[in-house]
Design a protein around this motif. Structure first.
Motif, PDB file in Angstrom:
ATOM      1  N   TRP A   3       2.081  -3.575  -1.911  1.00 14.99           N
ATOM      2  CA  TRP A   3       2.193  -4.875  -2.567  1.00 14.99           C
ATOM      3  C   TRP A   3       3.579  -5.440  -2.297  1.00 14.99           C
ATOM      4  O   TRP A   3       4.554  -4.694  -2.212  1.00 14.99           O
ATOM      5  CB  TRP A   3       1.995  -4.718  -4.071  1.00 14.99           C
ATOM      6  CG  TRP A   3       0.607  -4.306  -4.415  1.00 14.99           C
ATOM      7  CD1 TRP A   3       0.103  -3.034  -4.424  1.00 14.99           C
ATOM      8  CD2 TRP A   3      -0.469  -5.151  -4.757  1.00 14.99           C
ATOM      9  NE1 TRP A   3      -1.216  -3.050  -4.764  1.00 14.99           N
ATOM     10  CE2 TRP A   3      -1.603  -4.349  -4.973  1.00 14.99           C
ATOM     11  CE3 TRP A   3      -0.596  -6.522  -4.913  1.00 14.99           C
ATOM     12  CZ2 TRP A   3      -2.828  -4.864  -5.329  1.00 14.99           C
ATOM     13  CZ3 TRP A   3      -1.821  -7.036  -5.272  1.00 14.99           C
ATOM     14  CH2 TRP A   3      -2.924  -6.220  -5.479  1.00 14.99           C
ATOM     15  N   GLU A  23       0.240  -1.279  -7.613  1.00 13.62           N
ATOM     16  CA  GLU A  23       0.048  -2.630  -8.136  1.00 13.62           C
ATOM     17  C   GLU A  23       0.767  -2.830  -9.469  1.00 13.62           C
ATOM     18  O   GLU A  23       1.340  -3.891  -9.725  1.00 13.62           O
ATOM     19  CB  GLU A  23      -1.442  -2.919  -8.292  1.00 13.62           C
ATOM     20  CG  GLU A  23      -1.730  -4.314  -8.779  1.00 13.62           C
ATOM     21  CD  GLU A  23      -3.207  -4.610  -8.939  1.00 13.62           C
ATOM     22  OE1 GLU A  23      -3.536  -5.762  -9.239  1.00 13.62           O
ATOM     23  OE2 GLU A  23      -4.032  -3.687  -8.767  1.00 13.62           O
ATOM     24  N   ALA A  26       4.418  -3.568  -8.979  1.00 10.55           N
ATOM     25  CA  ALA A  26       4.592  -4.923  -8.443  1.00 10.55           C
ATOM     26  C   ALA A  26       4.398  -5.961  -9.548  1.00 10.55           C
ATOM     27  O   ALA A  26       5.151  -6.932  -9.635  1.00 10.55           O
ATOM     28  CB  ALA A  26       3.618  -5.163  -7.299  1.00 10.55           C
ATOM     29  N   MET A  47       2.927 -12.733  -5.657  1.00 18.58           N
ATOM     30  CA  MET A  47       2.578 -11.321  -5.464  1.00 18.58           C
ATOM     31  C   MET A  47       1.394 -11.244  -4.527  1.00 18.58           C
ATOM     32  O   MET A  47       0.409 -11.948  -4.719  1.00 18.58           O
ATOM     33  CB  MET A  47       2.235 -10.687  -6.813  1.00 18.58           C
ATOM     34  CG  MET A  47       1.966  -9.216  -6.749  1.00 18.58           C
ATOM     35  SD  MET A  47       1.824  -8.535  -8.412  1.00 18.58           S
ATOM     36  CE  MET A  47       0.216  -7.778  -8.292  1.00 18.58           C
ATOM     37  N   GLU A  48       1.496 -10.389  -3.473  1.00 14.69           N
ATOM     38  CA  GLU A  48       0.434 -10.266  -2.487  1.00 14.69           C
ATOM     39  C   GLU A  48       0.143  -8.798  -2.168  1.00 14.69           C
ATOM     40  O   GLU A  48       1.048  -7.980  -2.168  1.00 14.69           O
ATOM     41  CB  GLU A  48       0.830 -10.928  -1.169  1.00 14.69           C
ATOM     42  CG  GLU A  48       1.018 -12.407  -1.212  1.00 14.69           C
ATOM     43  CD  GLU A  48       1.388 -12.948   0.147  1.00 14.69           C
ATOM     44  OE1 GLU A  48       0.611 -13.749   0.672  1.00 14.69           O
ATOM     45  OE2 GLU A  48       2.444 -12.546   0.682  1.00 14.69           O
ATOM     46  N   GLU A  49      -1.109  -8.531  -1.858  1.00 17.98           N
ATOM     47  CA  GLU A  49      -1.502  -7.214  -1.382  1.00 17.98           C
ATOM     48  C   GLU A  49      -1.416  -7.214   0.138  1.00 17.98           C
ATOM     49  O   GLU A  49      -1.888  -8.136   0.800  1.00 17.98           O
ATOM     50  CB  GLU A  49      -2.933  -6.902  -1.830  1.00 17.98           C
ATOM     51  CG  GLU A  49      -3.391  -5.520  -1.464  1.00 17.98           C
ATOM     52  CD  GLU A  49      -4.765  -5.213  -2.006  1.00 17.98           C
ATOM     53  OE1 GLU A  49      -5.134  -4.058  -2.033  1.00 17.98           O
ATOM     54  OE2 GLU A  49      -5.482  -6.172  -2.371  1.00 17.98           O
TER      55      GLU A  49
END
Length: 51
Positions: A3, A23, A26, A47-49
Motif C-alpha cells: 500500500w 492495509e 497504511a 491511499m492506493e493498493e
C-alpha cells in the motif's frame, strides 16, 4: 500486495509517499496525515493498493 499513502500538493504534485505492507498501517498513516494537513486546502491525501 503493498500500500502507498501519498501527500499531494495542489492536487497534482506528489509531495511525500509512504509504503506499507499492511492495509491497517497504511490506513493509520492516512488518518494521521489527514489530521496533520487539515485546513490546508492545497493538500490532499491518497491511499492506493499496489501490486
Amino acid at each position: 500486495m503493498t500500500w502507498t499513502v501519498s501527500v499531494i500538493f495542489d492536487h497534482m504534485v506528489v509531495d511525500e509517499t509512504y509504503h506499507f505492507e499492511k492495509e491497517g498501517e497504511a490506513a493509520k498513516c492516512k488518518a494521521d496525515l489527514e489530521r496533520k494537513y487539515r485546513g490546508q486546502r492545497l493538500y490532499s491525501i491518497k491511499m492506493e493498493e499496489v501490486e
